[in-house]
Motif scaffolding. Structure first.
Motif, PDB file in Angstrom:
ATOM      1  N   GLU A  19      79.250   3.250  98.636  1.00 46.83           N
ATOM      2  CA  GLU A  19      80.435   3.355  99.485  1.00 46.83           C
ATOM      3  C   GLU A  19      80.287   4.607 100.341  1.00 46.83           C
ATOM      4  OE1 GLU A  19      85.213   2.563  98.925  1.00 46.83           O
ATOM      5  OE2 GLU A  19      84.031   3.249  97.214  1.00 46.83           O
ATOM      6  N   ALA A  20      80.136   4.434 101.651  1.00 43.10           N
ATOM      7  CA  ALA A  20      79.763   5.573 102.482  1.00 43.10           C
ATOM      8  C   ALA A  20      80.336   5.459 103.882  1.00 43.10           C
ATOM      9  CB  ALA A  20      78.241   5.694 102.562  1.00 43.10           C
ATOM     10  N   LEU A  21      80.492   6.620 104.521  1.00 40.76           N
ATOM     11  CA  LEU A  21      80.940   6.710 105.909  1.00 40.76           C
ATOM     12  C   LEU A  21      79.948   7.565 106.686  1.00 40.76           C
ATOM     13  CD1 LEU A  21      83.140   6.368 108.170  1.00 40.76           C
ATOM     14  CD2 LEU A  21      84.076   8.553 107.353  1.00 40.76           C
ATOM     15  N   TRP A  22      79.370   6.998 107.747  1.00 40.49           N
ATOM     16  CA  TRP A  22      78.499   7.739 108.656  1.00 40.49           C
ATOM     17  C   TRP A  22      79.298   8.111 109.897  1.00 40.49           C
ATOM     18  CZ3 TRP A  22      76.967   3.805 105.647  1.00 40.49           C
ATOM     19  CH2 TRP A  22      75.727   3.879 104.981  1.00 40.49           C
ATOM     20  N   LEU A  23      79.088   9.318 110.400  1.00 46.09           N
ATOM     21  CA  LEU A  23      79.558   9.703 111.722  1.00 46.09           C
ATOM     22  C   LEU A  23      78.321   9.918 112.581  1.00 46.09           C
ATOM     23  CD1 LEU A  23      82.501  12.161 110.924  1.00 46.09           C
ATOM     24  CD2 LEU A  23      82.593   9.716 111.468  1.00 46.09           C
ATOM     25  N   LEU A  24      78.177   9.089 113.608  1.00 50.12           N
ATOM     26  CA  LEU A  24      76.989   9.093 114.450  1.00 50.12           C
ATOM     27  C   LEU A  24      77.300   9.722 115.803  1.00 50.12           C
ATOM     28  CD1 LEU A  24      75.855   5.405 113.782  1.00 50.12           C
ATOM     29  CD2 LEU A  24      75.382   7.449 112.408  1.00 50.12           C
ATOM     30  N   ARG A  25      76.333  10.445 116.336  1.00 52.11           N
ATOM     31  CA  ARG A  25      76.503  11.035 117.655  1.00 52.11           C
ATOM     32  C   ARG A  25      76.190  10.012 118.735  1.00 52.11           C
ATOM     33  NH1 ARG A  25      74.574  15.597 114.916  1.00 52.11           N
ATOM     34  NH2 ARG A  25      76.044  17.334 115.057  1.00 52.11           N
ATOM     35  N   ARG A  26      77.133   9.839 119.615  1.00 52.57           N
ATOM     36  CA  ARG A  26      76.940   8.984 120.782  1.00 52.57           C
ATOM     37  C   ARG A  26      77.458   9.740 121.991  1.00 52.57           C
ATOM     38  NH1 ARG A  26      74.205   6.872 117.612  1.00 52.57           N
ATOM     39  NH2 ARG A  26      74.167   4.686 116.904  1.00 52.57           N
ATOM     40  N   GLY A  27      76.569  10.527 122.619  1.00 52.47           N
ATOM     41  CA  GLY A  27      77.007  11.372 123.726  1.00 52.47           C
ATOM     42  C   GLY A  27      77.907  12.466 123.196  1.00 52.47           C
ATOM     43  N   ASN A  28      79.113  12.556 123.751  1.00 51.73           N
ATOM     44  CA  ASN A  28      80.081  13.563 123.310  1.00 51.73           C
ATOM     45  C   ASN A  28      81.094  13.006 122.327  1.00 51.73           C
ATOM     46  OD1 ASN A  28      79.007  15.619 124.986  1.00 51.73           O
ATOM     47  ND2 ASN A  28      80.120  14.793 126.750  1.00 51.73           N
ATOM     48  N   ALA A  29      80.838  11.804 121.824  1.00 54.71           N
ATOM     49  CA  ALA A  29      81.793  11.147 120.927  1.00 54.71           C
ATOM     50  C   ALA A  29      81.151  10.883 119.574  1.00 54.71           C
ATOM     51  CB  ALA A  29      82.290   9.843 121.551  1.00 54.71           C
ATOM     52  N   TRP A  30      82.000  10.540 118.588  1.00 61.46           N
ATOM     53  CA  TRP A  30      81.536  10.151 117.264  1.00 61.46           C
ATOM     54  C   TRP A  30      81.797   8.669 117.069  1.00 61.46           C
ATOM     55  CZ3 TRP A  30      79.193  14.385 116.568  1.00 61.46           C
ATOM     56  CH2 TRP A  30      79.773  15.623 116.794  1.00 61.46           C
ATOM     57  N   VAL A  31      80.832   7.991 116.501  1.00 64.07           N
ATOM     58  CA  VAL A  31      80.980   6.576 116.174  1.00 64.07           C
ATOM     59  C   VAL A  31      80.937   6.440 114.653  1.00 64.07           C
ATOM     60  CG1 VAL A  31      79.931   4.284 116.338  1.00 64.07           C
ATOM     61  CG2 VAL A  31      79.971   5.796 118.333  1.00 64.07           C
ATOM     62  N   GLU A  32      81.916   5.736 114.087  1.00 63.82           N
ATOM     63  CA  GLU A  32      81.976   5.520 112.649  1.00 63.82           C
ATOM     64  C   GLU A  32      81.176   4.292 112.236  1.00 63.82           C
ATOM     65  OE1 GLU A  32      85.746   5.236 110.833  1.00 63.82           O
ATOM     66  OE2 GLU A  32      86.398   7.257 111.369  1.00 63.82           O
ATOM     67  N   LEU A  33      80.530   4.411 111.101  1.00 67.51           N
ATOM     68  CA  LEU A  33      79.835   3.293 110.473  1.00 67.51           C
ATOM     69  C   LEU A  33      80.164   3.378 108.987  1.00 67.51           C
ATOM     70  CD1 LEU A  33      77.750   1.014 111.114  1.00 67.51           C
ATOM     71  CD2 LEU A  33      75.959   2.649 110.448  1.00 67.51           C
ATOM     72  N   GLY A  34      80.795   2.339 108.438  1.00 65.70           N
ATOM     73  CA  GLY A  34      81.289   2.489 107.082  1.00 65.70           C
ATOM     74  C   GLY A  34      81.012   1.307 106.176  1.00 65.70           C
ATOM     75  N   LEU A  35      80.950   1.612 104.877  1.00 65.35           N
ATOM     76  CA  LEU A  35      80.822   0.610 103.817  1.00 65.35           C
ATOM     77  C   LEU A  35      81.916   0.872 102.788  1.00 65.35           C
ATOM     78  CD1 LEU A  35      76.960   0.556 103.156  1.00 65.35           C
ATOM     79  CD2 LEU A  35      78.306  -1.166 104.371  1.00 65.35           C
ATOM     80  N   GLY A  36      82.258  -0.156 102.042  1.00 70.14           N
ATOM     81  CA  GLY A  36      83.314  -0.017 101.044  1.00 70.14           C
ATOM     82  C   GLY A  36      84.667   0.104 101.715  1.00 70.14           C
ATOM     83  N   ARG A  37      85.461   1.070 101.332  1.00 70.53           N
ATOM     84  CA  ARG A  37      86.803   1.195 101.901  1.00 70.53           C
ATOM     85  C   ARG A  37      86.779   1.558 103.376  1.00 70.53           C
ATOM     86  NH1 ARG A  37      89.483   5.750  98.362  1.00 70.53           N
ATOM     87  NH2 ARG A  37      88.160   4.730  96.812  1.00 70.53           N
ATOM     88  N   TRP A  38      85.591   1.971 103.882  1.00 68.48           N
ATOM     89  CA  TRP A  38      85.514   2.354 105.292  1.00 68.48           C
ATOM     90  C   TRP A  38      85.065   1.209 106.189  1.00 68.48           C
ATOM     91  CZ3 TRP A  38      83.524   6.834 102.319  1.00 68.48           C
ATOM     92  CH2 TRP A  38      84.426   7.902 102.329  1.00 68.48           C
ATOM     93  N   ILE A  39      84.883   0.020 105.647  1.00 69.73           N
ATOM     94  CA  ILE A  39      84.537  -1.127 106.503  1.00 69.73           C
ATOM     95  C   ILE A  39      85.735  -1.424 107.406  1.00 69.73           C
ATOM     96  CG2 ILE A  39      84.112  -3.613 106.554  1.00 69.73           C
ATOM     97  CD1 ILE A  39      82.489  -3.316 104.037  1.00 69.73           C
ATOM     98  N   THR A  40      85.478  -1.532 108.709  1.00 71.87           N
ATOM     99  CA  THR A  40      86.552  -1.813 109.652  1.00 71.87           C
ATOM    100  C   THR A  40      86.396  -3.187 110.254  1.00 71.87           C
ATOM    101  OG1 THR A  40      85.283  -0.728 111.427  1.00 71.87           O
ATOM    102  CG2 THR A  40      86.860   0.611 110.217  1.00 71.87           C
TER     103      THR A  40
END
Length: 315
Positions: free
Chosen positions: A294-315
């Motif tokens: 169960e994990a949450l990634w915060l990825l760099r995309r330019g000047n913004a953050w993109v979320e990538l999640g598993l478990g409770r963080w699946i969107t």
């Protein structure tokens, strides 16, 4: 002792350790003597972990192990071996993304006792054969020996283990409601006395400032975060992070700003947060899905953050 819930008081214990600070927020009915005894027991737990696993203490079991020549048996404490066993298991499962055998790289790049990168040491560490760590360590009960030179580093897992030991100590004192924290590793013991889960902040991975990205509510769960935005130095225009990529024989460099992992053990969460950071978003996501993490990634995309999640963080 700022607020009361039923017969419990909200208590805050804290102190320095391992170059950072620990804290425990708990709801309990404790006398001043009981609070003092609990504080002393928690500090003693942390001192024991630091004495065994610190790369900065000349008397630590870690440095004693690193200085022992290959082929020579060394008696080590059970807790040290417990942490090493977990580190090697995550090393196997992550195919070396989490590797406790990169102490020479950590030191060469200036994240150990050295305060700055050493180009000669970096070149030497990168040219050395780097056998698979678990294949050159041999155990017989409480004894360990190396079959080849290796410098162990347990900084990616020892703090999580310390949180687990602190949690166990709280249970021994009869505590049922607590939030234990050490750097980016935490454990929510039970709920708050009110019955509500413990809110834990997920930081926005912005170097040089503290900012809130979100909040996760936890009960009887560990959480750990690894990222490239706190422990780093700048070389030219490049940020050099403290987590080592065994394959590159250099600090991790990919699109992942941070990874947060939930688990039943803080030691497990701590190690996997580092492993998934090193693996990067694609390989990390694939492995985490396969293992049910169960994990949450915060990825760099330019000047913004993109979320990538598993478990409770699946969107």
């Amino acid at each position: 002792m700022s607020k009361t819930c039923s017969n419990f008081q909200r208590l805050h214990l804290h102190g320095p350790t391992m170059g950072t600070r620990w804290s425990v927020t708990l709801d309990a009915a404790l006398s001043s003597q009981q609070q003092t005894a609990l504080h002393q027991d928690l500090a003693a737990v942390l001192e024991r972990v630091d004495r065994q696993m610190s790369p900065f203490r000349a008397d630590s079991d870690l440095l004693r192990c690193n200085c022992t020549p290959p082929g020579q048996w060394l008696e080590l404490p059970p807790e040290f071996l417990q942490v090493l066993d977990c580190a090697l298991e995550v090393c196997r499962l992550s195919e070396g993304a989490f590797d406790p055998g990169v102490g020479d790289l950590v030191q060469a790049w200036g994240f150990g006792s050295a305060s700055a990168p050493d180009p000669a040491a970096i070149g030497h560490a990168q040219q050395q054969p780097r056998p698979v760590t678990w294949e050159i360590l041999e155990r017989q009960g409480s004894r360990l020996r190396k079959q080849a030179p290796i410098a162990l580093d347990l900084c990616g897992i020892a703090k999580g283990f310390a949180v687990d030991l602190m949690t166990a100590k709280l249970r021994q004192h009869g505590i049922q409601h607590a939030l234990v924290a050490l750097d980016g590793e935490l454990y929510a013991l039970g709920s708050q006395a009110s019955g509500h889960a413990w809110p834990v902040a997920i930081e926005s991975p912005e170097p040089g400032r503290r900012a809130l990205h979100g909040v996760v509510e936890l009960q009887d769960t560990a959480v750990a975060t690894s990222g490239d935005y706190r422990h780093y130095f700048t070389l030219g225009n490049t940020r050099i992070a403290h987590s080592m990529d065994r394959q590159r024989r250099a600090p991790v460099r990919n699109d992942v700003a941070s990874v947060t992992v939930l688990a039943c053990s803080c030691m497990w969460a701590d190690a996997w947060a580092t492993a998934l950071l090193v693996l990067g978003s694609n390989a990390g996501l694939a492995l985490a899905q396969r293992l049910g993490l169960e994990a949450l990634w915060l990825l760099r995309r330019g000047n913004a953050w993109v979320e990538l999640g598993l478990g409770r963080w699946i969107t």
